[in-house]
Design a protein around this motif. Structure first.
Motif, mmCIF file in Angstrom:
data_model
loop_
_atom_site.group_PDB
_atom_site.id
_atom_site.type_symbol
_atom_site.label_atom_id
_atom_site.label_comp_id
_atom_site.label_asym_id
_atom_site.label_seq_id
_atom_site.Cartn_x
_atom_site.Cartn_y
_atom_site.Cartn_z
ATOM 1 N N ARG A 23 0.829 -5.600 10.864
ATOM 2 C CA ARG A 23 0.916 -4.182 10.511
ATOM 3 C C ARG A 23 2.364 -3.739 10.375
ATOM 4 N NH1 ARG A 23 -0.243 -1.150 15.245
ATOM 5 N NH2 ARG A 23 1.965 -1.452 15.488
ATOM 6 N N ASP A 24 3.214 -4.149 11.326
ATOM 7 C CA ASP A 24 4.629 -3.786 11.266
ATOM 8 C C ASP A 24 5.300 -4.357 10.022
ATOM 9 O OD1 ASP A 24 4.278 -2.482 13.652
ATOM 10 O OD2 ASP A 24 5.161 -4.077 14.878
ATOM 11 N N LEU A 25 4.960 -5.571 9.670
ATOM 12 C CA LEU A 25 5.515 -6.194 8.469
ATOM 13 C C LEU A 25 5.061 -5.465 7.212
ATOM 14 C CD1 LEU A 25 7.110 -8.571 7.258
ATOM 15 C CD2 LEU A 25 4.968 -9.827 7.198
ATOM 16 N N ALA A 26 3.798 -5.065 7.159
ATOM 17 C CA ALA A 26 3.286 -4.332 5.998
ATOM 18 C C ALA A 26 3.971 -2.972 5.863
ATOM 19 C CB ALA A 26 1.771 -4.163 6.117
ATOM 20 N N MET A 28 7.001 -2.214 6.951
ATOM 21 C CA MET A 28 8.378 -2.473 6.542
ATOM 22 C C MET A 28 8.452 -2.775 5.038
ATOM 23 S SD MET A 28 11.126 -5.307 7.841
ATOM 24 C CE MET A 28 10.301 -6.619 6.983
ATOM 25 N N LEU A 29 7.519 -3.576 4.533
ATOM 26 C CA LEU A 29 7.500 -3.881 3.101
ATOM 27 C C LEU A 29 7.215 -2.634 2.272
ATOM 28 C CD1 LEU A 29 5.700 -7.333 2.951
ATOM 29 C CD2 LEU A 29 8.062 -6.821 2.348
ATOM 30 N N TYR A 34 9.234 1.446 -1.433
ATOM 31 C CA TYR A 34 9.454 2.854 -1.733
ATOM 32 C C TYR A 34 10.933 3.135 -1.993
ATOM 33 C CZ TYR A 34 9.091 7.910 -1.479
ATOM 34 O OH TYR A 34 9.150 9.243 -1.770
ATOM 35 N N ILE A 35 11.801 2.572 -1.166
ATOM 36 C CA ILE A 35 13.242 2.766 -1.350
ATOM 37 C C ILE A 35 13.685 2.200 -2.703
ATOM 38 C CG2 ILE A 35 15.513 2.002 -0.529
ATOM 39 C CD1 ILE A 35 14.365 2.243 2.334
ATOM 40 N N PHE A 36 13.239 0.987 -3.025
ATOM 41 C CA PHE A 36 13.659 0.378 -4.286
ATOM 42 C C PHE A 36 12.997 1.038 -5.493
ATOM 43 C CE2 PHE A 36 15.220 -3.060 -1.583
ATOM 44 C CZ PHE A 36 16.474 -3.245 -2.157
#
Length: 97
Positions: A23-26, A28-29, A34-36
């Protein structure tokens, strides 16, 4: 059924224990995408897309002057954050790119 298959039970317990990390990895991705996507909209949002030739004003004139092979695909561009997210997902998975 898990009692008879000790290895399958161990794999199931490991997967259940790894769910918080997955969940944490998802998350973060998703934040990185969103940033990119916002960065892509700011840098490449003014590029002409197929169909923009009919736009009014200066944008339509610029898109008419753009070579046909230089126009971006209607389904992969950076003119909005939502389509930019989908474009980044297409690029990252290699789907129809």
């Amino acid at each position: 059924i898990f009692k008879t298959f000790k290895g399958l039970y161990a794999i199931g317990q490991t997967l259940i224990g790894a769910l918080p990390a997955i969940r944490d990895l998802a998350v973060m991705l998703a934040v990185l995408f969103y940033i990119f996507s916002i960065l892509g909209v700011n840098l490449f949002g003014s590029m002409c897309v197929e169909g923009d030739e009919a736009a009014t004003g200066l944008r339509g004139v610029l898109c008419l002057a753009t070579a046909q092979d230089a126009l971006l695909d209607r389904h992969a561009h950076f003119q909005g954050t939502g389509i930019a997210l989908l474009t980044l997902f297409r690029v990252s998975t290699g789907d129809a790119w």
